[in-house]
Design an enzyme around this catalytic site. Structure first.
Site, mmCIF file in Angstrom:
data_model
loop_
_atom_site.group_PDB
_atom_site.id
_atom_site.type_symbol
_atom_site.label_atom_id
_atom_site.label_comp_id
_atom_site.label_asym_id
_atom_site.label_seq_id
_atom_site.Cartn_x
_atom_site.Cartn_y
_atom_site.Cartn_z
ATOM 1 N N ASP A 366 -7.519 -4.744 1.591
ATOM 2 C CA ASP A 366 -6.184 -5.018 1.092
ATOM 3 C C ASP A 366 -5.223 -4.180 1.944
ATOM 4 O O ASP A 366 -5.633 -3.168 2.521
ATOM 5 C CB ASP A 366 -6.096 -4.614 -0.381
ATOM 6 C CG ASP A 366 -4.706 -4.805 -0.948
ATOM 7 O OD1 ASP A 366 -4.122 -5.878 -0.722
ATOM 8 O OD2 ASP A 366 -4.200 -3.863 -1.588
ATOM 9 N N ASP A 570 -7.187 -1.366 -4.103
ATOM 10 C CA ASP A 570 -6.741 -0.250 -4.945
ATOM 11 C C ASP A 570 -7.408 -0.221 -6.311
ATOM 12 O O ASP A 570 -7.207 0.716 -7.073
ATOM 13 C CB ASP A 570 -5.217 -0.243 -5.100
ATOM 14 C CG ASP A 570 -4.698 -1.525 -5.755
ATOM 15 O OD1 ASP A 570 -5.483 -2.227 -6.394
ATOM 16 O OD2 ASP A 570 -3.496 -1.808 -5.613
ATOM 17 N N ASP A 574 -6.643 -5.671 -7.522
ATOM 18 C CA ASP A 574 -7.677 -6.367 -6.752
ATOM 19 C C ASP A 574 -9.016 -6.440 -7.474
ATOM 20 O O ASP A 574 -10.042 -6.685 -6.847
ATOM 21 C CB ASP A 574 -7.871 -5.662 -5.406
ATOM 22 C CG ASP A 574 -6.624 -5.737 -4.543
ATOM 23 O OD1 ASP A 574 -6.051 -6.820 -4.424
ATOM 24 O OD2 ASP A 574 -6.218 -4.691 -4.015
#
Length: 674
Positions: A366, A570, A574
């Site tokens: 991410d 995180d 997610d």
């Protein structure tokens, strides 16, 4: 219960016991048992050596004949050997009989009992003593290695203080940590560990989070900062407002995670368990065949019945066949690898996750908060009509629209507005967040839209333009009552070690490193180029990220079934992607329930480079596991064949069991190193 399961059962029970504060470290009973075991080994060894010495003296000198050609030397030697055998073998024989009574036949104690008692029956008493003596020496070293691995857990137990000083009715009183309630104020003096998760309400100090994160550099905290249980206050008195009970603290969740990790087996461990269940009965049957078949067949044809010779070979076959080198060293190695990671602030949910880490060939990240700091600042403001809507008012509209959002981009907008000289308080109502697009609110009767270009299109905003901003970053478009007003660019910085993390992953053979983000293409491309990523996908909704992971999984698993895809995020937004990847890695997840629940690996700091460290540790661990498997099986099979052929003796057979086990366990202990 197989030997392997027995190890896991004992290990897990010991970990649970460690959670009780009055049982830190080894219990008194365990220490007493270890001392007794060592005493038995020493006393039995002394009798054994004395017997060997007297036997040697009888061979070079004369001796008084006592009865039926039995000399005094021989009688003394026999008594010493019998004493040594009874001292060292009594408990093993008793345990083997108890196990048989409970239906657990084919374990190593059964094999050792049959081999040693059989040796006594055919007059090979010194060899019977040697089998049991070296077996127990091997057990002692095995226990020592297992205790070393348990020490990792015992060290973790120390991060949970059992006492706390609480401010009640104007007085500071000492209570048990689990009696502190949310909302109460805890006083933590310099040198003490923080007993609960909380927020600093008074004071300023440096705290050491090394027990939680593996980082020894102290962190400065002051009023309003979050702190977590297990951290050490190093410089000044802190008053901390308790946010959650001790049982739900970060330290408690870490301990629970490590406890549970010992129960999750890898494919390799499951194979060893199944292997030992099948292998042991087979070698027992083979040993019986070695003892009976040659004599029965050749004796019948030649007329010479030499039972003793083949029974002796069968006993050697049994001794060397014990699978303890595998069933102990393999789980011990994985446990050591997990402990080694925990020292570095990397929590791995079991040996199965550790095995998957070693096979990562595609790493997916991410962007915000993982590769970048997540600390945004406004770098460009563009108003379509500056005369009617000045730039500071455009920022004010966007900031008020984001009033109820805690997203880093929203925080930066509100910060920019706070610094504006024309900061005003508006009446914000009817806030509606549109996932993956932006937000729609009513401000003083005006409908305000703030979000990405897709939000502008889906809401049919008039005069919307796709004008490229000068600065790369996250673009927030703003519209009022369906009319396009302009955009604000918010930029983020890459983390200091993000670029080196990518380089390390490539060096470790990770072929594909991908970034997934909801940001626009320009911001994503800038970050991807700066960090050296192999690919990136921008403007993704949460469900799109899952779809991309599915595509990468299908692509990789279609060619290489053992290779894995990792996703690092995180751990909050997610969670679905973390759960779907082969290896979900939660970054900077200290105190995050979502991360610990969804991820397979939890990096307690915000450092992407720790992922490379985790992969290196996992590969070292797997390498040690395979070394032990290949070495143990190769040596054992070789000695078993030589034993059946009569080329070796019982001493070589003992080495094939105890020696190989000790070498495998010592090799496994390398995984315990940081």
């Amino acid at each position: 219960m197989s030997e392997h399961e027995h190890y896991h059962h004992e290990c897990h029970d010991d970990i649970k016991c460690c959670c009780h504060k009055h049982e830190q470290g080894h219990s008194h009973d365990e220490e007493h048992e270890d001392e007794n075991s060592l005493k038995k080994i020493i006393i039995s060894a002394l009798f054994f050596v004395a017997g060997l010495v007297i036997e040697h003296l009888s061979n070079i000198g004369s001796s008084v004949i006592l009865y039926d050609n039995i000399s005094a030397h021989q009688l003394c030697t026999m008594l010493l050997f019998f004493a040594a055998f009874i001292i060292i073998a009594r408990d093993t024989i008793k345990n083997a009989l108890d196990n048989i009574h409970h239906g657990e036949i084919f374990d190593e104690q059964f094999l050792m009992t049959v081999a040693s008692v059989g040796a006594v029956c055919i007059g090979q008493i010194p060899e019977a003593v040697a089998v049991m003596l070296f077996y127990h020496i091997g057990e002692f070293f095995e226990d020592f290695a297992v205790d070393k691995s348990k020490d990792l857990i015992n060290a973790l137990m120390e991060i949970c203080p059992d006492k706390a000083f609480v401010l009640r009715n104007g007085e500071t009183i000492q209570v048990k940590a689990d009696e502190v309630k949310p909302g109460e104020t805890v006083i933590v003096k310099p040198g003490e560990r923080i007993p609960v998760d909380g927020k600093v309400s008074k004071g300023k100090s440096l705290i050491n989070n090394s027990a939680l994160t593996g980082e020894s550099v102290p962190v400065e905290v002051f009023e309003g900062n979050d702190v977590f249980s297990g951290a050490i206050n190093t410089s000044a008195v802190l008053e901390i407002l308790c946010l959650r009970p001790a049982s739900d603290s970060a330290a408690s969740r870490i301990l629970k995670l490590v406890e549970e990790s010992s129960e999750k087996k890898t494919r390799t461990e499951r194979f060893i368990t199944r292997f030992s269940r099948i292998y042991t009965p087979i070698v027992c049957a083979a040993a019986l065949l070695v003892a009976v078949a040659p004599t029965a067949f050749f004796g019948f044809t030649s007329g010479e019945w030499n039972w003793s010779l083949w029974i002796h070979r069968a006993l050697m076959f049994l001794v060397v066949s014990c699978p303890c080198a595998l069933v102990i060293s393999v789980p011990l190695t994985f446990f050591g690898g997990i402990g080694s990671c925990s020292k570095k602030g990397i929590l791995v949910k079991g040996s199965s996750a550790l095995e998957s880490l070693a096979n990562i060939k595609t790493a997916v990240f991410d962007k915000t908060g993982t590769l970048t700091k997540g600390v945004f600042k406004v770098t460009e403001i563009h108003s379509v009509n500056p005369e009617l809507l000045p730039e500071d008012e455009l920022v004010a509209l966007a900031a008020h629209a984001e009033t109820y959002s805690n997203h880093p981009a929203a925080v930066s907008l509100k910060k920019a507005h706070t610094h504006s000289e024309k900061c005003t308080i508006a009446n914000v109502t009817e806030a509606e967040e549109i996932g993956g697009y932006g937000i729609k609110v009513n401000i003083d009767g005006k409908i305000i839209l703030a979000g990405n270009d897709r939000l502008m299109r889906t809401q049919s905003v008039k005069n919307f333009s796709d004008a490229e901003p000068e600065n790369a970053g996250t673009v927030v478009h703003v519209a009022k009552d369906g009319e396009y007003c302009g955009y604000i660019v918010i930029s983020d910085e890459s983390k200091e070690d993000a670029e080196s993390a990518i380089k390390k992953l490539k060096k470790l053979g990770v072929r594909k490193i991908v970034m997934l983000t909801g940001d626009n293409n320009a911001a994503a491309e800038k970050t991807a180029k700066a960090l050296g990523l192999t690919d990136f996908y921008a403007q993704l909704l949460p469900e799109n990220k899952v779809e991309k992971i599915e595509e990468l999984l299908a692509e990789l698993h279609g060619n290489h079934s053992k290779e894995t895809v990792a996703f690092a995020g995180d751990g909050i937004n997610d969670a679905p992607v973390l759960a779907r990847a082969d290896v979900g890695i939660a970054m900077g997840a200290l105190g995050s329930d979502a991360a610990i629940e969804s991820a397979d690996v939890v990096i307690m700091t915000d450092e992407p480079s720790k992922i490379a460290e985790a992969i290196k540790t996992s590969r070292k661990t797997i390498s040690i596991v395979y070394q032990n498997i290949v070495f143990s099986l190769a040596v054992k099979v070789g000695i078993m064949i030589l034993s059946a052929a009569g080329i070796t003796n019982m001493w070589i057979a003992v080495f094939g069991d105890v020696g190989v086990s000790m070498i495998a366990i010592l090799n496994a202990a390398r995984a315990l190193k940081k």
